[in-house]
Design an enzyme around this catalytic site. Structure first.
Site, mmCIF file in Angstrom:
data_model
loop_
_atom_site.group_PDB
_atom_site.id
_atom_site.type_symbol
_atom_site.label_atom_id
_atom_site.label_comp_id
_atom_site.label_asym_id
_atom_site.label_seq_id
_atom_site.Cartn_x
_atom_site.Cartn_y
_atom_site.Cartn_z
ATOM 1 N N ARG A 30 75.540 96.890 20.566
ATOM 2 C CA ARG A 30 76.506 97.445 19.870
ATOM 3 C C ARG A 30 75.790 98.804 19.072
ATOM 4 O O ARG A 30 76.110 99.888 19.047
ATOM 5 C CB ARG A 30 77.164 96.541 18.690
ATOM 6 C CG ARG A 30 77.944 97.257 17.873
ATOM 7 C CD ARG A 30 78.789 96.286 16.787
ATOM 8 N NE ARG A 30 79.379 95.389 17.392
ATOM 9 C CZ ARG A 30 80.820 95.485 17.646
ATOM 10 N NH1 ARG A 30 81.343 96.857 17.296
ATOM 11 N NH2 ARG A 30 81.445 94.851 18.105
ATOM 12 N N GLU A 92 87.324 88.293 28.502
ATOM 13 C CA GLU A 92 88.004 89.747 28.382
ATOM 14 C C GLU A 92 87.571 90.435 29.957
ATOM 15 O O GLU A 92 88.330 91.053 30.364
ATOM 16 C CB GLU A 92 86.999 90.435 27.538
ATOM 17 C CG GLU A 92 87.296 91.874 27.316
ATOM 18 C CD GLU A 92 86.526 92.473 26.082
ATOM 19 O OE1 GLU A 92 87.014 92.545 24.946
ATOM 20 O OE2 GLU A 92 85.204 92.867 26.152
#
Length: 1084
Positions: A30, A92
């Site tokens: 991230r 996901e």
């Protein structure tokens, strides 16, 4: 308020909420690579989704996140070292792969600090993470299935082309990704349709064709069908659906129009511009061919060629698979199926029309800009849908023309269309007609204007009289141009021909435009008003070639002076189904080749009409002429090939000249019930003779010469008791049908004659001829070449051993031989034996019919059931209306099925392979369809030709893959009985709930016992989550009232779509076939 569009439109909309969706493990990337990639994308103006929530995320994907996935165009999963440790990331990814498979979205995997092989094969840190999940899930079946889906998704994603980080500057690596994404999103989707009703399922079906075979291969798929079916629209929708998955893509629209006037070179230049983004100036088409091949042969390309009509176009734009790189896909839309076959394209799809609720929905949107319409319009809407006959283009044109109009205006417009077609519709449909050769156009107009009121076989003979043997080729061309549809049930012959109503109207309009004001100046007449006008006013001309006349009233008197046909000097065909001519047909032109007078002439008028020579006449039909008592002198018809006077029930005598028509091939006197004798026949060219239902006919006509061309004779329900000695002139006879002929005798003194006559016979029916035990062995010895033998309804008690010497006999019918006790001889190649109603069969004969040896030889058998029970050699037995087994490695070649239905009707068999219904449906045993109700319960024993049925399923490539991977394939058989429900005056089906069934699979060296099983090998994997994706149990399909195939499919599709919201089954290169067969797209 915004107008709500059809539900399917969202699938083809160019409006994405996000251009890119980033999937990543937050703790890994991230604040590093993924954050930098996100900034680089947004700095370029590329709207990108990134989940800002940090580590504390639940175990479930939120609806908002699921919505973001659904509304994104490109997915970038960043596979980092700890990606697989996150259940959230893996869930996901499953949804991302679902969008890749069902919505054609692009998935661009990035391997950051990991080896792609570890992701693909679940090794290294990825293997450790998955092993950890498995350890935690081992007692939870639902989560074990969830784990299975994670593994499939990881393998699928890792098999896709992507980016692998290596030593070097990260900003360059990110720059390459951003550049690639920028190029992708710069491609603007094509406009598909304002209201893309019904496209979703059609796109999914074509996508399944594109997915067949190797992912690395180059696949070329052809879409064909008549004009107005929406081939171009479907092509555009497919382009939008999958183009992001290719390195370069191109949709070339209207190739037929744009290649005219030597513009093929420009199309080549356009192809290069769209695929390579470079302008190229070519000197000629010949120069462009090697240039395209050289530049594209390494690139994964999507090329769609729209509306191709000439091989030159294919040679110039897509010469072959070797023109394009691995994984390329080429789609060609055309009206001409022959083009596809000539170019070596094996995967083709006939585009189907839009019918029922989908057609109504499209029409509502076009005419009212809404799917909700006042109920008062219901009838006129249904009329418009019926007029369109499945063509979406017609629905769009009609809907647009009638927008804002009243009901009365709708009715008036539709009335006008039925008289004179809409000009735009006519011109679009006429394109295929214009592409025909002159004689092919003539054949098409004959069919469009005059093919009605008679069977296809009869009309084909009429056309053959016009065009000779060329007609076969012409009809094939018409079918390839999508102007007609033909079916070939066997031996290449045409069983049935049909053409779309609007194509038929187009043909009629072509003829009408030959002379809009004067019908007598047209080539063909079929309209009652036009014919009456021409005949009464005597305005016929030499331009008239064909007249089809069918007036509703037989009392309609025309041609009072008898001269109406005098000017029609080129008239070739005259078909009169109804119409009364007071003065006869005195001036019929000698040009006539076909004359059909169906029940409309008296004997005197007929004699007058045939008094002259008609040297060109080949077909003469006088069926159902109720006043006809005498066939006159026909010696002036020396070129006649077919002569029929069937159903002339007052006919008493026939002129001897009929026996000297040297070119006559077919002679039909069916149901001339008062005819007592037939003239001698010296017809060397005769091929077929039908004297059936001539009940007063006591003797077969004397044969004056060797008739070596005759192949078929029908003698059903006559008074003929013995065949004459001249019958030996029929040495080449192939089929003989004698039914209900009383006591048919075979005198021993005629032994030599019968041996000659039967020497070539392959099909023999001696039905209800009171054959005795004495005569049966006599004539069986003549049946050396017989393959089909019907001895039903006879009196003999014994089938002698000599029947086993009929080595070629494959089908034997002994139905309702009530006295039959023993069957002592079985031919070695017998495939079907029907003994329905043989209630006297001994136990020893029944035991013999149930023998393992006979049935492993492939013989299908039916006979009365006397509670013999299922033999022990059937290793699997069950009760109920269904039975199953599973196989792997090889399709079993010898499967015996036994059924005791527990009812007194012929059951039907429905076969399913991995949930797919095989087509066509199989009757339990061939030939039983004509019998419905039995006198007692029967046993049915048959061999399941599984490989043949799977071939009909058209999924052999997927089946072969499953066999190579030793996956289990499920075969299920359902049985139903068909009964008549008086309360609803219709036929309904009922389950065979009390049936007993058994299966026996012959053991082979290459197919050991463990490769065929009778319990579900996947049962342990079937749980609540997975079951929602399985096809409904076939028991649910066989309901008491027959449900249409469309309704069944819609129910399946809806259940599958709803199930996909919770769990996604995906396909990978290693995915089991079971998963592939559960895809919604594969249910089309």
């Amino acid at each position: 308020m915004a107008m709500q569009l059809p539900s399917s439109s969202s699938s083809f909309s160019s409006a994405f909420t996000y251009q890119v969706f980033l999937s990543f493990r937050g703790t890994d990337t991230r604040h590093g690579f993924t954050g930098n990639l996100y900034k680089a994308l947004t700095d370029k103006g590329i709207k990108t989704f990134i989940d800002d929530n940090d580590l504390q995320r639940g175990d479930e994907i939120t609806p908002s996140l699921l919505k973001a996935i659904e509304e994104s165009r490109i997915f970038i999963p960043v596979f980092s070292i700890n990606y697989a440790t996150s259940k959230f990331c893996l869930d996901e990814l499953v949804h991302i792969i679902h969008c890749y498979k069902t919505k054609g979205r692009l998935v661009l995997p990035v391997f950051f600090g990991v080896d792609p092989t570890n992701v693909r094969h679940h090794t290294g840190r990825y293997g450790e993470a998955l092993a950890g999940h498995e350890k935690r899930f081992q007692n939870d079946k639902n989560n074990m299935e969830r784990l299975h889906q994670w593994k499939l998704a990881l393998t699928q994603a890792a098999n896709l082309s992507g980016y692998h980080s290596s030593h070097g500057y990260e900003y360059k690596f990110i720059g390459d990704i951003v550049k690639y994404i920028s190029n992708k999103i710069s491609r603007q989707p094509l406009h598909v349709a304002n209201y893309p009703v019904g496209l979703q399922s059609r796109v999914q079906h074509v996508k399944s064709l594109l997915d067949e075979g190797s992912d690395d291969g180059v696949h070329m798929v052809g879409l064909y069908g008549t004009g107005g079916l929406g081939k171009s629209t479907l092509g555009k929708a497919i382009y939008n659906f999958i183009s992001d998955q290719f390195e370069c893509s191109c949709f070339l629209e209207n190739v037929r129009e744009n290649s005219a006037s030597n513009k093929l070179k420009h199309l080549q230049e356009e192809l290069l511009l769209k695929t390579l983004q470079q302008k190229t100036k070519l000197g000629s088409v010949s120069e462009g061919i090697p240039y395209i091949k050289e530049r594209l042969h390494t690139k994964k390309t999507l090329l769609i060629l729209d509306d191709v009509d000439d091989m030159k176009q294919l040679h110039a734009l897509a010469g072959g698979p070797d023109w394009f790189g691995r994984g390329s896909r080429v789609i060609i839309t055309t009206r001409d199926k022959h083009l596809l076959r000539s170019h070596g394209i094996k995967s083709t799809h006939e585009v189907k029309g839009l019918y029922g609720t989908e057609a109504l929905e499209l029409l509502r949107w076009m005419a009212f800009k809404n799917n909700k319409v006042p109920s008062s319009y219901e009838d006129v809407l249904n009329r418009a849908v019926s007029y369109a006959s499945g063509l979406p283009l017609v629905l769009e044109i009609v809907g647009s023309n009638l927008f804002g109009k009243t009901i009365e205006e709708w009715k008036g417009t539709l009335d006008g269309y039925e008289k004179i077609p809409n000009k735009k519709i006519h011109e679009i449909l006429k394109v295929s007609y214009d592409a025909l050769e002159e004689e092919q156009q003539s054949v098409f107009l004959d069919i469009a204007c005059c093919f009605k009121g008679c069977g296809w076989k009869e009309f084909e003979y009429i056309l053959r009289a016009h065009y000779g043997h060329r007609i076969t080729h012409h009809l094939v061309v018409l079918a390839e141009k999508s102007l007609v549809k033909i079916t070939h049930p066997h031996y290449g012959s045409i069983y049935e021909l049909t053409l779309h109503d609007l194509i038929k109207d187009m043909g009629k309009e072509v003829v009408r435009q030959e002379s809009p004001k004067e019908p007598g100046e047209r080539s063909r007449l079929w309209c009652e008003d036009d014919i009456v006008n021409v005949l009464k006013e005597n305005t016929g001309t030499s331009k008239i070639e064909m007249i089809y006349m069918n007036f509703p009233s037989e009392e309609f008197v025309i041609d009072k002076k008898g001269k109406a046909f005098k000017k029609m000097t080129r008239l070739k065909t005259l078909i009169i189904e109804n119409g009364h001519f007071s003065k006869g047909l005195k001036y019929l032109p000698s040009s006539l080749r076909v004359l059909k007078l169906h029940g409309c002439l008296s004997e005197s008028l007929l004699s007058c009409s045939l008094s002259k020579n008609f040297q060109n006449m080949k077909v003469l039909t006088l069926d159902k002429c109720e006043y006809l008592t005498h066939i006159p002198d026909v010696s002036g018809l020396q070129n006649l090939e077919k002569f029929s006077f069937a159903y002339c029930r007052k006919l008493i005598t026939i002129h001897n000249s009929i026996g000297h028509l040297n070119k006559l091939e077919r002679l039909n006197a069916f149901d001339c019930s008062k005819l007592e004798s037939f003239p001698p026949l010296g017809l060397a060219s005769l091929n077929e003779l039908n004297l059936s239902h001539c009940g007063s006919l006591k003797s077969f006509p004397k044969l004056l010469c060797k008739m070596t061309n005759i192949k078929k004779i029908w003698l059903q329900n006559t008074s003929i008791r013995e065949l004459p000695s001249s019958f030996q002139n029929l040495s080449e006879l192939h089929e003989l049908t004698v039914r209900e002929a009383g006591m048919l005798r075979f005198p021993k003194q005629n032994d030599q004659m019968y041996s000659i006559v039967f020497s070539k016979v392959t099909k023999l029916e001696l039905y209800n001829c009171k054959l005795s035990d004495e005569c049966l062995p006599i004539f069986l010895k003549w049946c050396v070449y017989v393959t089909y033998l019907d001895l039903s309804w006879n009196n003999f008690k014994l089938i002698p051993e000599c029947l086993s010497e009929c080595y070629l006999l494959s089908s034997l019918r002994l139905d309702n031989c009530k006295s039959l006790e023993e069957i002592r001889g079985i031919p070695p190649n017998l495939a079907r034996l029907s003994a329905i109603g043989c209630k006297s069969l001994s136990s020893s004969s029944r035991k013999m019919l149930l023998s393992q040896k006979l049935n492993e030889a492939g013989c299908n058998i039916c006979f009365p059931n006397f509670s013999d029970g299922i033999p022990d050699w059937f290793e699997h037995q069950s009760r109920g209306d269904t039975i199953s087994f599973w196989f792997r490695k090889k399709i079993p070649s010898n499967i015996s099925i036994i059924l005791f239905p527990g009812c007194m009707s012929i059951p039907q068999l429905y076969l399913f392979v991995n949930g797919y219904k095989c087509f066509p449906f199989s009757y339990l045993i061939w030939g039983f369809g004509s019998i419905e109700i039995l006198e007692s319960e029967h046993s049915f024993l048959f061999n399941l030709k599984l490989e043949e049925e799977i071939t009909h399923l058209s999924r052999m490539s997927e089946m072969d893959k499953a066999l190579l991977k030793t996956e289990w394939i499920h075969v299920e058989l359902n049985f139903i009985k068909s009964v008549w429900n008086k309360s609803i005056c219709d036929r309904v089906t009922e389950k065979l709930s009390s049936a007993q069934m058994g299966i026996h699979v012959s053991k082979e060296k290459s197919n050991a016992e463990e490769n065929v099983i009778f319990t579900d090998p996947y049962r342990e994997y079937r749980n609540t989550s997975l079951s929602q994706f399985e096809p409904p149990l076939k028991k649910q399909r066989l309901v008491e009232v027959v449900v249409s195939e469309t309704e069944i499919w819609q129910q399946q599709h809806l259940s599958l779509e709803s199930g996909m919201q919770n769990l996604v089954l995906t396909e990978t290169k290693e995915a089991p076939l079971l998963d592939r067969f559960l895809r919604p797209g594969n249910h089309l």
